[in-house]
Design a protein around this motif. Sequence first.
Motif, PDB file in Angstrom:
ATOM      1  N   THR A  84     -11.052  -1.844   4.421  1.00 50.71           N
ATOM      2  CA  THR A  84     -10.053  -0.913   3.894  1.00 50.71           C
ATOM      3  C   THR A  84      -9.898  -1.094   2.388  1.00 50.71           C
ATOM      4  N   THR A  85     -10.048   0.000   1.651  1.00 46.69           N
ATOM      5  CA  THR A  85      -9.799  -0.037   0.210  1.00 46.69           C
ATOM      6  C   THR A  85      -8.329   0.264  -0.032  1.00 46.69           C
ATOM      7  N   VAL A  86      -7.614  -0.728  -0.512  1.00 47.98           N
ATOM      8  CA  VAL A  86      -6.183  -0.586  -0.765  1.00 47.98           C
ATOM      9  C   VAL A  86      -5.974  -0.297  -2.251  1.00 47.98           C
ATOM     10  N   THR A  87      -5.419   0.866  -2.546  1.00 49.30           N
ATOM     11  CA  THR A  87      -5.170   1.264  -3.929  1.00 49.30           C
ATOM     12  C   THR A  87      -3.783   0.809  -4.363  1.00 49.30           C
ATOM     13  N   LEU A  88      -3.739   0.138  -5.498  1.00 45.36           N
ATOM     14  CA  LEU A  88      -2.480  -0.348  -6.058  1.00 45.36           C
ATOM     15  C   LEU A  88      -2.256   0.369  -7.381  1.00 45.36           C
ATOM     16  N   SER A  89      -1.347   1.326  -7.379  1.00 47.39           N
ATOM     17  CA  SER A  89      -1.113   2.132  -8.571  1.00 47.39           C
ATOM     18  C   SER A  89       0.338   2.598  -8.607  1.00 47.39           C
ATOM     19  N   ASN A  90       0.934   2.572  -9.798  1.00 49.64           N
ATOM     20  CA  ASN A  90       2.312   3.030 -10.001  1.00 49.64           C
ATOM     21  C   ASN A  90       3.322   2.277  -9.145  1.00 49.64           C
ATOM     22  N   ILE A  91       3.047   0.996  -8.886  1.00 52.46           N
ATOM     23  CA  ILE A  91       3.982   0.180  -8.114  1.00 52.46           C
ATOM     24  C   ILE A  91       4.006  -1.242  -8.665  1.00 52.46           C
ATOM     25  N   GLU A  92       5.019  -1.957  -8.235  1.00 50.43           N
ATOM     26  CA  GLU A  92       5.139  -3.384  -8.534  1.00 50.43           C
ATOM     27  C   GLU A  92       5.349  -4.101  -7.215  1.00 50.43           C
ATOM     28  N   ILE A  93       4.521  -5.112  -6.931  1.00 52.25           N
ATOM     29  CA  ILE A  93       4.614  -5.805  -5.650  1.00 52.25           C
ATOM     30  C   ILE A  93       4.767  -7.309  -5.883  1.00 52.25           C
ATOM     31  N   SER A  94       5.181  -8.005  -4.835  1.00 52.63           N
ATOM     32  CA  SER A  94       5.350  -9.452  -4.946  1.00 52.63           C
ATOM     33  C   SER A  94       3.989 -10.125  -5.063  1.00 52.63           C
ATOM     34  N   GLU A  95       3.956 -11.261  -5.733  1.00 45.15           N
ATOM     35  CA  GLU A  95       2.695 -11.982  -5.915  1.00 45.15           C
ATOM     36  C   GLU A  95       2.102 -12.409  -4.574  1.00 45.15           C
ATOM     37  N   LYS A  96       2.950 -12.749  -3.600  1.00 40.03           N
ATOM     38  CA  LYS A  96       2.439 -13.173  -2.299  1.00 40.03           C
ATOM     39  C   LYS A  96       1.703 -12.035  -1.608  1.00 40.03           C
ATOM     40  N   LEU A  97       2.278 -10.841  -1.627  1.00 35.14           N
ATOM     41  CA  LEU A  97       1.613  -9.691  -1.023  1.00 35.14           C
ATOM     42  C   LEU A  97       0.302  -9.398  -1.742  1.00 35.14           C
ATOM     43  N   PHE A  98       0.307  -9.494  -3.057  1.00 27.39           N
ATOM     44  CA  PHE A  98      -0.902  -9.209  -3.828  1.00 27.39           C
ATOM     45  C   PHE A  98      -2.039 -10.147  -3.453  1.00 27.39           C
ATOM     46  N   PHE A  99      -1.766 -11.437  -3.378  1.00 24.99           N
ATOM     47  CA  PHE A  99      -2.838 -12.395  -3.115  1.00 24.99           C
ATOM     48  C   PHE A  99      -3.323 -12.340  -1.668  1.00 24.99           C
ATOM     49  N   VAL A 107      -9.481  -4.367  -2.807  1.00 27.15           N
ATOM     50  CA  VAL A 107      -8.368  -3.975  -3.673  1.00 27.15           C
ATOM     51  C   VAL A 107      -8.880  -3.148  -4.845  1.00 27.15           C
ATOM     52  N   ASP A 108      -8.243  -2.003  -5.045  1.00 30.55           N
ATOM     53  CA  ASP A 108      -8.560  -1.131  -6.173  1.00 30.55           C
ATOM     54  C   ASP A 108      -7.311  -1.017  -7.043  1.00 30.55           C
ATOM     55  N   VAL A 109      -7.340  -1.642  -8.221  1.00 31.73           N
ATOM     56  CA  VAL A 109      -6.181  -1.640  -9.112  1.00 31.73           C
ATOM     57  C   VAL A 109      -6.238  -0.420 -10.018  1.00 31.73           C
ATOM     58  N   GLY A 110      -5.190   0.397  -9.949  1.00 29.80           N
ATOM     59  CA  GLY A 110      -5.110   1.593 -10.776  1.00 29.80           C
ATOM     60  C   GLY A 110      -4.165   1.404 -11.948  1.00 29.80           C
ATOM     61  N   GLU A 111      -3.596   2.494 -12.421  1.00 33.02           N
ATOM     62  CA  GLU A 111      -2.702   2.443 -13.574  1.00 33.02           C
ATOM     63  C   GLU A 111      -1.301   1.986 -13.173  1.00 33.02           C
ATOM     64  N   ASP A 112      -0.606   1.432 -14.146  1.00 35.41           N
ATOM     65  CA  ASP A 112       0.803   1.061 -13.985  1.00 35.41           C
ATOM     66  C   ASP A 112       1.034   0.202 -12.747  1.00 35.41           C
ATOM     67  N   PHE A 113       0.278  -0.872 -12.665  1.00 28.52           N
ATOM     68  CA  PHE A 113       0.442  -1.805 -11.549  1.00 28.52           C
ATOM     69  C   PHE A 113       0.850  -3.163 -12.094  1.00 28.52           C
ATOM     70  N   SER A 114       1.766  -3.817 -11.387  1.00 30.14           N
ATOM     71  CA  SER A 114       2.204  -5.145 -11.813  1.00 30.14           C
ATOM     72  C   SER A 114       2.633  -5.967 -10.607  1.00 30.14           C
ATOM     73  N   ILE A 115       2.686  -7.277 -10.810  1.00 30.36           N
ATOM     74  CA  ILE A 115       3.132  -8.190  -9.760  1.00 30.36           C
ATOM     75  C   ILE A 115       4.312  -8.987 -10.282  1.00 30.36           C
ATOM     76  N   THR A 116       5.149  -9.441  -9.352  1.00 31.13           N
ATOM     77  CA  THR A 116       6.359 -10.156  -9.730  1.00 31.13           C
ATOM     78  C   THR A 116       6.584 -11.312  -8.774  1.00 31.13           C
ATOM     79  N   GLU A 117       7.548 -12.131  -9.064  1.00 33.96           N
ATOM     80  CA  GLU A 117       7.838 -13.297  -8.239  1.00 33.96           C
ATOM     81  C   GLU A 117       8.239 -12.882  -6.828  1.00 33.96           C
ATOM     82  N   ASP A 118       7.806 -13.671  -5.866  1.00 32.92           N
ATOM     83  CA  ASP A 118       8.148 -13.401  -4.471  1.00 32.92           C
ATOM     84  C   ASP A 118       9.510 -14.015  -4.147  1.00 32.92           C
TER      85      ASP A 118
END
Length: 463
Positions: A84-99, A107-118
């Motif tokens: 599954t190709t998961v697109t990450l764009s225009n969102i901010e997700i927790s670092e745990k979910l990202f890893f 993982v396909d990283v698009g525009e305006d994507f960021s990670i933050t503390e879980d």
Amino acid sequence: MFDVAHGAFAKHGDSFFLEETGGVLIISKALWDKGQEEIHQKRHFLFSKRQEALSGLVAQLQAPESFSLAHDLPNEAILLTEKTTVTLSNIEISEKLFFVLLRKTKVDVGEDFSITEDIDSEDCIMEHGMGGNTPICLERPEAVPSLALENIKRMPPNSIGCILKRVDLFSTWLINILPKLRIHEDCEVGDLTLNTDREEHVAGILKHDQMFCVGRVERMNLSEYAVGVITKVNLKDCEIEWLGLHASEEEYITEILKQEKPFCVGRVKNMWLGDYAVGVITKMSLKDCEIEHLKLYATRREHVAAVLAQKKPFCVGRVKRMWLYEYAVGVITKMSLKDCEVEDLSLAASEKAHVAGILKQENPFCVGRVKNMDLEDYAVGVITKMTINEDNTMERFVLAGYGDHFSRILEEGDNSIDLGRIRTGGLHVPERIKRKLRYTLVDGDGKEVLEEEEPSQRGNLLE
């Protein structure tokens, strides 16, 4: 009965994320409650090691080829797998979910994507710009699977927005993710520690010419192949409290020594270079730098061979205090110090071999202006090859050693070793060595005074 909330590694609204052998299961609590027994049985299959059962479940859940992770999750259960190709764009997700997604899916990283503390009690997905931008600590001890490595390779540089608080990566492919992070230059990072003895762990960084930013780092420690990363980090306007580089094998820093263009390390307060990493200082752009403490340490002759072999002296900028230990003592002969003012210069060599190269050379080397000088053990002999600026006045001059340590000095003629001016009370040498030295004692106003016996010359300095 299985508790979906307890088994989840992340939550978002009414939905939970569960890490399974075959992928990542997304399921809402409402759907779980509706068919609890049936879904519990499916989860049992997910934990099963039988590949056929897992493949059947994937087909039953209709694992999508692509999935765009968004703030609003679907109501049905979704299984995201390595296909599954998961697109990450225009969102901010927790670092745990990202890893977890990095390990389990494409993982396909698009525009305006960021990670933050879980944060356990908070949602793991936020719309871009709506999160708290809480700092993260990048310190993943687990091994990085090949799927995650491929994901990292595909990511564009500066594509993952984040605020770093600390980085501690040891022997992991994950080091290669650093250029992919989009870190503001004003981001304050407490510690950045990288250590690996495998070249592939940093190959993704070193093969590119593009520099990347890690923010304002307070303390940076790079070891083995990770030493090379410093040549790719943009530190031009940074102020680093502590910079430590260590390389136990020559191959770890070979590529750095080959490059002709020096690299900038910004303004460094304390710099410690160990073993083969001592040679890296010759490739640093330090002309306009002010270093409060510089420490070089080398236990083998090979550690400094590359430095001693070069004919052109290198600049270390303005150093306030300098400590050179063992074979690193010889490096001072290659420094351009003629116009420098060093507050404290300390040389220590526990073996005669550590200074043999210096004592063999015919031409003396200049240390510029030195306020306080301490030479210890076999390093005391280095004074026979040293010159000090004529207008220099030392506050303190110390020769500390025993027996054979002073043999090289005793070979010199009386009054043959010129030390220049020394403040009264600042000369600390064994009595039998004094006749070999030529110096003038001066008071606080710089006026010459008659020499008197210094009480501090008694004790372990007398032999």
